[in-house]
Design a protein around this motif. Sequence first.
Motif, PDB file in Angstrom:
ATOM      1  N   ARG A 142       2.625   0.213  11.741  1.00 11.71           N
ATOM      2  CA  ARG A 142       2.652   1.084  10.554  1.00 11.71           C
ATOM      3  C   ARG A 142       3.657   0.561   9.526  1.00 11.71           C
ATOM      4  O   ARG A 142       3.382   0.543   8.323  1.00 11.71           O
ATOM      5  CB  ARG A 142       3.025   2.519  10.956  1.00 11.71           C
ATOM      6  CG  ARG A 142       1.914   3.276  11.652  1.00 11.71           C
ATOM      7  CD  ARG A 142       2.390   4.677  12.050  1.00 11.71           C
ATOM      8  NE  ARG A 142       2.738   5.460  10.883  1.00 11.71           N
ATOM      9  CZ  ARG A 142       1.886   6.212  10.193  1.00 11.71           C
ATOM     10  NH1 ARG A 142       0.626   6.272  10.541  1.00 11.71           N
ATOM     11  NH2 ARG A 142       2.307   6.916   9.150  1.00 11.71           N
TER      12      ARG A 142
ATOM     13  N   ALA B 205       2.793  -0.868   5.836  1.00 11.54           N
ATOM     14  CA  ALA B 205       3.382  -0.195   4.673  1.00 11.54           C
ATOM     15  C   ALA B 205       4.123  -1.182   3.784  1.00 11.54           C
ATOM     16  O   ALA B 205       4.002  -1.132   2.553  1.00 11.54           O
ATOM     17  CB  ALA B 205       4.323   0.910   5.146  1.00 11.54           C
TER      18      ALA B 205
ATOM     19  N   HIS C 176      -2.350   3.111   9.600  1.00 13.56           N
ATOM     20  CA  HIS C 176      -2.381   4.158   8.574  1.00 13.56           C
ATOM     21  C   HIS C 176      -3.783   4.720   8.355  1.00 13.56           C
ATOM     22  O   HIS C 176      -3.933   5.755   7.718  1.00 13.56           O
ATOM     23  CB  HIS C 176      -1.848   3.617   7.237  1.00 13.56           C
ATOM     24  CG  HIS C 176      -0.379   3.350   7.243  1.00 13.56           C
ATOM     25  ND1 HIS C 176       0.555   4.254   6.800  1.00 13.56           N
ATOM     26  CD2 HIS C 176       0.314   2.271   7.656  1.00 13.56           C
ATOM     27  CE1 HIS C 176       1.779   3.744   6.935  1.00 13.56           C
ATOM     28  NE2 HIS C 176       1.652   2.533   7.449  1.00 13.56           N
TER      29      HIS C 176
ATOM     30  N   ARG D  46      -4.924   7.552   2.815  1.00 14.76           N
ATOM     31  CA  ARG D  46      -3.694   7.325   2.052  1.00 14.76           C
ATOM     32  C   ARG D  46      -3.715   7.999   0.683  1.00 14.76           C
ATOM     33  O   ARG D  46      -2.664   8.325   0.131  1.00 14.76           O
ATOM     34  CB  ARG D  46      -3.446   5.822   1.864  1.00 14.76           C
ATOM     35  CG  ARG D  46      -3.129   5.057   3.127  1.00 14.76           C
ATOM     36  CD  ARG D  46      -1.919   5.607   3.856  1.00 14.76           C
ATOM     37  NE  ARG D  46      -2.262   6.630   4.849  1.00 14.76           N
ATOM     38  CZ  ARG D  46      -1.446   7.554   5.297  1.00 14.76           C
ATOM     39  NH1 ARG D  46      -0.229   7.647   4.826  1.00 14.76           N
ATOM     40  NH2 ARG D  46      -1.845   8.426   6.203  1.00 14.76           N
TER      41      ARG D  46
END
Length: 262
Positions: free
Chosen positions: A4, A8, A239, A245
Motif C-alpha cells: 500500500r 501510494a 488500494h 480511490r
Amino acid sequence: MKQRIITAVVALAIFIPILYWGGWSLELAAAVLAVIGMSEIFIMRKRIIMSLDFLLASIGVLLVTLPDHMFAWLPQFITRLDLIYVIVVLLLLHTVASKNKTTYDDAGIATLSLFYIGTGFHNLVAVRNDAGLDTLLFAMIIVWLTDSGAYFVGRAFGKHKLWPAISPNKTWEGSVGGNVVALIFAAIYLQFFPQVYAFWPMMGIALFLSVIGSLGDLIESALKRYYGVKDSGKILPGHGGILDRFDSLLIVLPMLHLFGIV
C-alpha cells in the motif's frame, strides 16, 4: 501494508506534478482515469470490455469528462449533450442488434455510469484549471481528512454501526469524528488560502462536502457489495481500483460547481 505504501508513493509521485501543472496534462489524465473507471464498472458486472457497448460507454464518458473548450468546433445548433444522447441511442440500438445479449439494463447502467464517472472527472479538471489549485486542494483535504479521521476515531471510539448492510466497519462515532477533523483542518486552510466566499459560508460548504464525501464512499461500497467484489479494480495494488480511490471526489467535486465556486 508495504505494498500500500509503495503504491501510494508511486501514485503521488505521478499525480502531484500533474495536479500542479494542470492544463492539458490533467485533462489527459482525467480522460484516462474516466475510461479506466468505466472499465471497472464493466469488469465488476462481468461484462466484456472488448465489446461494442464498452466502446460506446467509453466514448460517452469521454464526452462528459472532456473540458468545454474541446467542443468549440461544434456547430452552434449542436451541444455536448446532443452528442451524449447519440451515444445513449446507439447503446439502445445495440440491444436490438445484439438480440438482447446487451440488454436495456446494460444500456441503463452504462448511461448512469458515464454521467457518474464523467461528471466527477470533468469537475476535477474544471476545479483545477478554472478555480485554481488551492480550491482543488481544499476539496481534496476535506475528503482525505474526513476519511482518515473517520478511520482513526472509529477505531478508538466506534461502537454504533453507521450502515452495517452496506459498510459493516463504519460507525457513527467515526463518521462524526471524520467531519470534525475535516472542519478543523478546513478552518486552518482557509486562514492561508481564502476561497471565493467568506470564512463562515466556506465552513458551511466544508461541512456539506465532508458529509457528501462520506456518502460518496457509501455509494461505492453499495456498488461493490451489490456485485460481490472487495475492490472496484486491481490497478492500484493494495488500494484497489480508480473508483475506490476517487469515490468521494466523484461526488464532492461537482458540488463545487453547484455552489458557484467553479
